[in-house]
Write a protein that holds these residues in place. Structure first.
Motif, PDB file in Angstrom:
ATOM      1  N   ARG A  41       0.811  -1.219   0.000  1.00 43.83           N
ATOM      2  CA  ARG A  41       0.000   0.000   0.000  1.00 43.83           C
ATOM      3  C   ARG A  41       0.848   1.273   0.000  1.00 43.83           C
ATOM      4  O   ARG A  41       0.323   2.365  -0.232  1.00 43.83           O
ATOM      5  CB  ARG A  41      -0.894   0.020   1.244  1.00 43.83           C
ATOM      6  N   ASP A  42       2.137   1.146   0.280  1.00 42.15           N
ATOM      7  CA  ASP A  42       3.013   2.304   0.437  1.00 42.15           C
ATOM      8  C   ASP A  42       3.387   2.881  -0.926  1.00 42.15           C
ATOM      9  O   ASP A  42       4.011   2.201  -1.754  1.00 42.15           O
ATOM     10  CB  ASP A  42       4.282   1.894   1.192  1.00 42.15           C
ATOM     11  N   MET A  43       3.027   4.139  -1.174  1.00 45.05           N
ATOM     12  CA  MET A  43       3.260   4.756  -2.476  1.00 45.05           C
ATOM     13  C   MET A  43       4.745   4.939  -2.786  1.00 45.05           C
ATOM     14  O   MET A  43       5.117   5.165  -3.935  1.00 45.05           O
ATOM     15  CB  MET A  43       2.547   6.112  -2.555  1.00 45.05           C
ATOM     16  N   ARG A  44       5.586   4.847  -1.773  1.00 45.37           N
ATOM     17  CA  ARG A  44       7.028   4.984  -2.028  1.00 45.37           C
ATOM     18  C   ARG A  44       7.601   3.757  -2.727  1.00 45.37           C
ATOM     19  O   ARG A  44       8.697   3.830  -3.297  1.00 45.37           O
ATOM     20  CB  ARG A  44       7.777   5.194  -0.704  1.00 45.37           C
ATOM     21  N   TYR A  45       6.875   2.645  -2.673  1.00 51.06           N
ATOM     22  CA  TYR A  45       7.417   1.389  -3.193  1.00 51.06           C
ATOM     23  C   TYR A  45       6.573   0.818  -4.329  1.00 51.06           C
ATOM     24  O   TYR A  45       6.566  -0.388  -4.556  1.00 51.06           O
ATOM     25  CB  TYR A  45       7.522   0.364  -2.061  1.00 51.06           C
ATOM     26  N   VAL A  46       5.869   1.685  -5.051  1.00 48.79           N
ATOM     27  CA  VAL A  46       5.011   1.192  -6.135  1.00 48.79           C
ATOM     28  C   VAL A  46       5.842   0.484  -7.198  1.00 48.79           C
ATOM     29  O   VAL A  46       6.981   0.864  -7.484  1.00 48.79           O
ATOM     30  CB  VAL A  46       4.201   2.329  -6.783  1.00 48.79           C
ATOM     31  N   GLU A  47       5.249  -0.553  -7.752  1.00 49.42           N
ATOM     32  CA  GLU A  47       5.878  -1.322  -8.823  1.00 49.42           C
ATOM     33  C   GLU A  47       4.830  -1.611  -9.893  1.00 49.42           C
ATOM     34  O   GLU A  47       3.663  -1.868  -9.576  1.00 49.42           O
ATOM     35  CB  GLU A  47       6.435  -2.646  -8.298  1.00 49.42           C
ATOM     36  N   PRO A  48       5.229  -1.629 -11.159  1.00 48.03           N
ATOM     37  CA  PRO A  48       4.291  -2.043 -12.213  1.00 48.03           C
ATOM     38  C   PRO A  48       4.272  -3.561 -12.313  1.00 48.03           C
ATOM     39  O   PRO A  48       5.308  -4.190 -12.513  1.00 48.03           O
ATOM     40  CB  PRO A  48       4.898  -1.408 -13.469  1.00 48.03           C
ATOM     41  N   LEU A  54       1.496   2.085 -17.329  1.00 47.20           N
ATOM     42  CA  LEU A  54       2.641   2.962 -17.547  1.00 47.20           C
ATOM     43  C   LEU A  54       3.455   3.067 -16.267  1.00 47.20           C
ATOM     44  O   LEU A  54       2.894   3.212 -15.177  1.00 47.20           O
ATOM     45  CB  LEU A  54       2.180   4.371 -17.942  1.00 47.20           C
ATOM     46  N   ASP A  55       4.764   2.989 -16.413  1.00 51.45           N
ATOM     47  CA  ASP A  55       5.681   3.221 -15.298  1.00 51.45           C
ATOM     48  C   ASP A  55       6.414   4.529 -15.591  1.00 51.45           C
ATOM     49  O   ASP A  55       7.368   4.559 -16.373  1.00 51.45           O
ATOM     50  CB  ASP A  55       6.656   2.048 -15.175  1.00 51.45           C
ATOM     51  N   LEU A  56       5.957   5.618 -15.000  1.00 51.29           N
ATOM     52  CA  LEU A  56       6.467   6.952 -15.290  1.00 51.29           C
ATOM     53  C   LEU A  56       7.421   7.370 -14.177  1.00 51.29           C
ATOM     54  O   LEU A  56       7.004   7.542 -13.018  1.00 51.29           O
ATOM     55  CB  LEU A  56       5.305   7.943 -15.394  1.00 51.29           C
ATOM     56  N   THR A  57       8.696   7.532 -14.504  1.00 53.73           N
ATOM     57  CA  THR A  57       9.702   7.827 -13.486  1.00 53.73           C
ATOM     58  C   THR A  57      10.590   8.992 -13.921  1.00 53.73           C
ATOM     59  O   THR A  57      10.822   9.210 -15.111  1.00 53.73           O
ATOM     60  CB  THR A  57      10.599   6.607 -13.219  1.00 53.73           C
ATOM     61  N   ALA A  93      11.866  13.251   3.477  1.00 53.31           N
ATOM     62  CA  ALA A  93      12.899  12.710   2.592  1.00 53.31           C
ATOM     63  C   ALA A  93      14.158  12.410   3.399  1.00 53.31           C
ATOM     64  O   ALA A  93      14.376  12.962   4.481  1.00 53.31           O
ATOM     65  CB  ALA A  93      13.204  13.705   1.478  1.00 53.31           C
ATOM     66  N   GLY A  94      14.990  11.529   2.881  1.00 57.31           N
ATOM     67  CA  GLY A  94      16.254  11.211   3.530  1.00 57.31           C
ATOM     68  C   GLY A  94      17.339  12.202   3.130  1.00 57.31           C
ATOM     69  O   GLY A  94      17.071  13.359   2.775  1.00 57.31           O
ATOM     70  N   LEU A  95      18.566  11.739   3.178  1.00 61.08           N
ATOM     71  CA  LEU A  95      19.688  12.606   2.827  1.00 61.08           C
ATOM     72  C   LEU A  95      19.714  12.920   1.343  1.00 61.08           C
ATOM     73  O   LEU A  95      20.192  13.976   0.928  1.00 61.08           O
ATOM     74  CB  LEU A  95      21.004  11.945   3.259  1.00 61.08           C
ATOM     75  N   GLU A  96      19.216  11.997   0.530  1.00 63.45           N
ATOM     76  CA  GLU A  96      19.195  12.226  -0.912  1.00 63.45           C
ATOM     77  C   GLU A  96      17.854  12.813  -1.333  1.00 63.45           C
ATOM     78  O   GLU A  96      16.833  12.643  -0.661  1.00 63.45           O
ATOM     79  CB  GLU A  96      19.432  10.900  -1.652  1.00 63.45           C
ATOM     80  N   LEU A  97      17.873  13.523  -2.456  1.00 65.27           N
ATOM     81  CA  LEU A  97      16.639  14.091  -2.975  1.00 65.27           C
ATOM     82  C   LEU A  97      15.663  12.981  -3.367  1.00 65.27           C
ATOM     83  O   LEU A  97      16.088  11.903  -3.796  1.00 65.27           O
ATOM     84  CB  LEU A  97      16.927  14.969  -4.190  1.00 65.27           C
ATOM     85  N   PRO A  98      14.370  13.232  -3.211  1.00 67.37           N
ATOM     86  CA  PRO A  98      13.387  12.222  -3.613  1.00 67.37           C
ATOM     87  C   PRO A  98      13.395  12.036  -5.134  1.00 67.37           C
ATOM     88  O   PRO A  98      14.081  12.746  -5.872  1.00 67.37           O
ATOM     89  CB  PRO A  98      12.056  12.820  -3.142  1.00 67.37           C
ATOM     90  N   THR A  99      12.606  11.077  -5.574  1.00 64.16           N
ATOM     91  CA  THR A  99      12.369  10.879  -7.007  1.00 64.16           C
ATOM     92  C   THR A  99      10.869  10.872  -7.256  1.00 64.16           C
ATOM     93  O   THR A  99      10.067  10.800  -6.321  1.00 64.16           O
ATOM     94  CB  THR A  99      12.981   9.551  -7.503  1.00 64.16           C
ATOM     95  N   THR A 100      10.504  10.968  -8.515  1.00 68.26           N
ATOM     96  CA  THR A 100       9.098  10.983  -8.906  1.00 68.26           C
ATOM     97  C   THR A 100       8.784   9.700  -9.662  1.00 68.26           C
ATOM     98  O   THR A 100       9.500   9.340 -10.600  1.00 68.26           O
ATOM     99  CB  THR A 100       8.800  12.203  -9.795  1.00 68.26           C
ATOM    100  N   ARG A 101       7.722   8.998  -9.226  1.00 69.10           N
ATOM    101  CA  ARG A 101       7.330   7.774  -9.916  1.00 69.10           C
ATOM    102  C   ARG A 101       5.826   7.554  -9.774  1.00 69.10           C
ATOM    103  O   ARG A 101       5.304   7.465  -8.659  1.00 69.10           O
ATOM    104  CB  ARG A 101       8.064   6.559  -9.354  1.00 69.10           C
TER     105      ARG A 101
END
Length: 373
Positions: free
Chosen positions: A235-242, A254-257, A312-320
């Protein structure tokens, strides 16, 4: 309650180590849910159903305990707040403790009100396990109606299955939550239909699929131990997978990243093209004026919910975003809207400094920038 003789595989050993298995059964269709529960009750003596029904216009909750040959208890409970977590905490927890203390009870099928989110149900119950344990979570649905249920614009209120007055969720939002969390999916209907193909695109490989309510055994429902963290991760949107699947009926995913964030103003301009229509869309995004926040995207049935949910952690987030649909025109529209909503290469090359102190166009949806997320 009935005696457990003849149901040895779930008869709990007497002594300090026994634990009553409890399975959560969710649905939006009462007929399918009741068909599964009835089939399981007939399969084993000592198993009971703990069912909750709610009056959407009040805080009244009806608790029923049933076995294969009829109703054991039927009681109305008045809650201060008519919410899923209150119902589970204030009534289900003590009721399960009472059932666990009765050696004649061999298992419980917990059926919360139609449209209830199993994530909330299990999350509320889990800390209170003692002489009982959560054995599994099953979602019951029809492949024949899945297309309309998941991608249509009907609301729970229009179907008469909303949790309480003011529940504005779409049917698709509620059903998607049940499907994504549950470890067992009981799917009635034609396995070659458009709806069945859609479900293959949406279900994770680790979820067990059963072909209809009468094809499920008690061991599949009550024989294990529910892993709440696995359900939460699905259910966690941070770990979505197609997940993908067959495309005979035209279903697509579509897997848009991108490493780049959404431009706040252009996201608002494109949000209808990105989220409207017969789509199931899930994922994460970020915006350059709040680089410490990971935002979730949750869309179904023409409704989209967004919010700043995680730090967010130490690194910048990503969009997916992972988007599933059935109309070819929607596919190209969504792909184009995603690209238009991102920072351009030139904007990205300027870094984040230009966004310091910029007007917060998304505050009405994401909350104030200094809010805890």
């Amino acid at each position: 309650m009935t005696d457990v003789h003849g149901f040895d595989q779930f008869q709990r050993p007497r002594g300090d180590g026994h634990s009553l298995p409890v399975a959560v059964v969710t649905a939006i269709d009462p007929v399918l849910r009741d068909a599964l529960v009835a089939s399981l009750l007939l399969d084993g003596q000592g198993v009971v159903e703990l069912r909750y029904e709610v009056d959407a216009a009040s805080a009244a909750l009806r608790r029923l305990i049933l076995r294969a040959d009829g109703v054991i208890e039927d009681e109305v409970i008045h809650l201060e707040h008519p919410c899923v977590s209150c119902a589970m905490r204030e009534d289900a927890v003590p009721t399960l403790a009472r059932l666990a203390g009765d050696p004649r009870c061999a298992g419980v099928l917990l059926a919360p009100p139609l449209s209830a989110d199993p994530t909330v149900v299990v999350g509320t119950l889990q800390p209170h396990q003692d002489r009982w344990h959560l054995a599994g979570a099953a979602a019951v649905l029809s492949s024949d109606s899945a297309l309309d249920d998941l991608l249509g614009d009907a609301t729970l209120a229009e179907r008469g299955v909303q949790w309480a007055d003011g529940d504005q969720r779409s049917v698709g939002e509620a059903l998607a939550a049940q499907i994504e969390y549950s470890d067992l999916l009981v799917v009635d209907g034609d396995p070659r239909s458009e709806g069945a193909e859609l479900l293959e695109h949406l279900r994770a490989p680790d979820q067990i699929l059963a072909a209809g309510p009468h094809e499920v055994g008690l061991d599949q429902v009550l024989g294990g131990h529910l892993d709440h963290l696995v359900g939460l991760r699905r259910r966690d949107m941070r770990y979505v997978e197609p997940y993908g699947g067959l495309t005979a009926h035209g279903t697509w995913t579509l897997d848009l990243t991108s490493r780049r964030p959404f431009h706040p103003q252009r996201l608002l301009e494109n949000i209808e093209d990105l989220g409207s229509g017969k789509l199931r869309s899930r994922g994460r995004f970020w915006v350059p004026d709040r680089p410490d926040s990971i935002c979730q995207w949750d869309g179904a049935g023409g409704q989209v919910s967004v919010g700043a949910v995680w730090k967010a952690g130490l690194e910048l987030p990503t969009t997916r975003l992972v988007v599933t649909g059935v109309d070819p025109a929607d596919r190209e529209r969504v792909r184009g809207a995603f690209g238009r909503s991102l920072l351009t290469a030139d904007e990205w090359s300027d870094g984040l400094a230009p966004w310091l102190g910029a007007e917060d166009h998304l505050a009405p949806w994401l909350g104030a920038r200094d809010a805890t997320v």
